[in-house]
Design a protein around this motif. Structure first.
Motif, short mmCIF file in Angstrom:
data_model
loop_
_atom_site.label_atom_id
_atom_site.label_comp_id
_atom_site.label_asym_id
_atom_site.label_seq_id
_atom_site.Cartn_x
_atom_site.Cartn_y
_atom_site.Cartn_z
N HIS A 248 0.83 -1.21 0.00
CA HIS A 248 0.00 0.00 0.00
C HIS A 248 0.86 1.26 0.00
O HIS A 248 0.69 2.16 -0.82
N HIS A 253 0.61 3.95 -3.20
CA HIS A 253 0.64 5.42 -3.18
C HIS A 253 1.70 5.99 -4.12
O HIS A 253 1.51 7.05 -4.70
N MET A 365 -6.34 4.00 -5.13
CA MET A 365 -6.05 2.58 -5.34
C MET A 365 -7.35 1.81 -5.49
O MET A 365 -8.36 2.15 -4.86
N CYS A 458 -8.01 4.44 3.86
CA CYS A 458 -6.88 5.05 3.17
C CYS A 458 -7.17 6.54 3.01
O CYS A 458 -8.19 6.93 2.43
N GLY A 459 -6.28 7.39 3.53
CA GLY A 459 -6.52 8.84 3.48
C GLY A 459 -5.76 9.50 2.34
O GLY A 459 -4.62 9.19 2.08
ZN LIG Z 1 -3.36 4.96 1.87
#
Ligand SMILES: [Zn+2]
Length: 485
Positions: A248, A253, A365, A458-459
């Protein structure tokens, strides 16, 4: 309502817009519950509905959204006004990659809508789990459930009309223990695709959670009396949950195209990847093949069609170690090709998503997955490891601002010596440089080790958009990794 939306889209087009789209959320419901040390600490339910409009005018976006849909004209005119103002300050005129007009429907695989399940049943599940976690050695315990159910209707000026009904289920058990020195340690378990193969309430399987509750209590007690993690260089074998976070943070990212173009610099938002790297950069060893696959059944990263109206795709990102693709939407691929003065990307990969009707879609994603390998199951990988650490579940993480390095602490690790799994060690951690690390990938587990991990939070973006996605991940081993610091 649909007719009114189509009418407004047409009207704005006639006022000079080159593109208009609408995401209408008839409803989005979410429900979260947390039981903490036997008490229901949190139980909330939210429901919202509304409509968001994007207008492209003279190469600039305008956006407007409202939960009041009684006067649609106001929302559409506002979006056009915003685009007109933005058009006076355009530095790079926005173009959108070609796409097909689609009429379609997508529904997450779900039998029992979790929102409809009575509160008493949800609390009973949490109480049952709480009892299983309430054991010697456990200082604090928590069990939580998180559900989302939403309907989204997408209409654009290019003839697309897509309706989606999305159901999300997340569940987490977590424990904290305190050792003789007063230091805290954690263990956790979260729902992944080892549950039922659909995303409704039926995926909350009490037996699965009970077995894992018992396992993490036992493991926490081993950690509490363990010796410290060694400080040296050795192999690390990452189990799926830890490998999912590794993927991730240092692949997912790093390969979002807006980040590569320099648009997303907060939250460690840059990327060391450049446009010149596609087709050339050796990201990892030959054993590393990574894809953005939004077609995986039963995953929060599978949503049928993105918020540009592009159908879910299965795209290679890294092919046998070589970087070949990125996570893209319609806008960024055109800008990337123009800036590179060559066609790197052939259309959108269908990864533009917004978290709510009042947010604009950005590259997110989908399911960023690693292909299973040929190095057998966990036992085989351990048997072929001379000196290593078998690690799982991230406890803390820090990442370079361009995703070029990382440092992760894990909840648990076991020593591996001469092909055998040995005792648990305390405070395990590892660190590395992204490219060096993936180039040291020396074993990838087979299909039996491949599991989809669900990510609830996920930010990205400002204002922040908390997105759901997945990672289909096998067990992976990396060599000569710095550990214990
Ligand atoms: Zn993330």
């Amino acid at each position: 309502m649909l007719d009114k939306i189509k009418q407004q889209v047409e009207l704005i087009k006639n006022k000079g817009a080159t593109y208009v789209d609408t995401r209408w959320y008839p409803f989005e419901e979410s429900n979260s519950l947390t039981m903490w040390n036997g008490n229901l600490k949190e139980s909330f339910f939210t429901r919202e509905s509304g409509l968001g409009v994007r207008v492209l005018y003279k190469g600039a976006w305008g956006f407007s959204a409202s939960s009041d849909v009684s006067n649609l004209e106001v929302i559409y005119d506002k979006a056009l006004d915003n685009a007109r103002v933005a058009a006076q300050r355009v530095t790079f005129p926005i173009r959108l990659a070609e796409k097909d007009a689609i009429q379609a429907h997508f529904t997450s695989p779900s039998r029992i809508n979790p929102i409809d399940v009575p509160l008493v049943e949800k609390v009973a599940f949490l109480q049952e789990m709480d009892k299983k976690l309430d054991q010697p050695g456990v200082f604090q315990r928590a069990a939580s459930l998180n559900f989302i159910h939403k309907q989204i209707v997408f209409v654009d000026s290019e003839g697309s009309e897509i309706e989606k009904e999305i159901t999300e289920v997340f569940a987490l058990l977590s424990l904290i223990g305190v050792d003789a020195q007063g230091e805290t340690h954690e263990r956790s378990f979260s729902l992944g695709q080892e549950g039922k193969a659909s995303r409704g309430w039926e995926s909350i399987d009490p037996q699965l959670f009970s077995e894992n509750a018992e396992r993490i209590v036992g493991e926490l007690n081993q950690i509490l009396v363990a010796d410290p993690c060694p400080k040296d260089h050795r192999s690390v074998i990452l189990l799926q949950d830890m490998m999912a976070l590794q993927t991730h943070e240092t692949i997912g990212h790093a390969l979002e195209l807006d980040r590569i173009l320099g648009y997303e610099l907060s939250y460690a938002g840059g990327s060391f990847v450049t446009l010149d790297d596609f087709g050339r950069l050796r990201y990892g060893s030959e054993k590393l093949t990574v894809r953005a696959d939004a077609t995986v059944p039963n995953s929060p990263g599978s949503f049928g069609y993105d918020d540009d109206g592009i159908q879910a795709q299965d795209n290679l990102l890294i092919n046998k170690g070589i970087l070949v693709g990125a996570i893209t939407g319609r806008q960024m691929v055109e800008e990337a090709n123009a800036r590179a003065r060559k066609q790197i990307f052939n259309g959108s990969s269908g990864a533009n998503r917004a978290t709510a009707f009042y947010r604009v879609p950005i590259e997110r994603m989908t399911n960023i997955n690693i292909d299973p390998g040929t190095d057998g199951n966990l036992d085989d990988i351990i048997a072929n490891t001379e000196r290593g650490l078998l690690m799982d579940n991230a406890r803390s993480w820090s990442i370079g601002s361009n995703r070029e390095q990382f440092h992760f602490a894990t909840e648990i690790a076991w020593l591996v010596e001469d092909g055998q799994k040995k005792q648990v060690v305390k405070n395990p951690s590892y660190m590395g440089n992204t490219l060096e690390f993936y180039n040291s990938l020396s074993a990838v587990g087979d299909k039996t080790t491949w599991m989809v991990n669900f990510v609830a939070n996920c930010g990205k973006g400002q204002p922040n958009q908390v997105m759901q996605l997945g990672h289909g991940i096998p067990i992976c081993r990396f060599d000569n990794v710095r550990v214990g610091e």
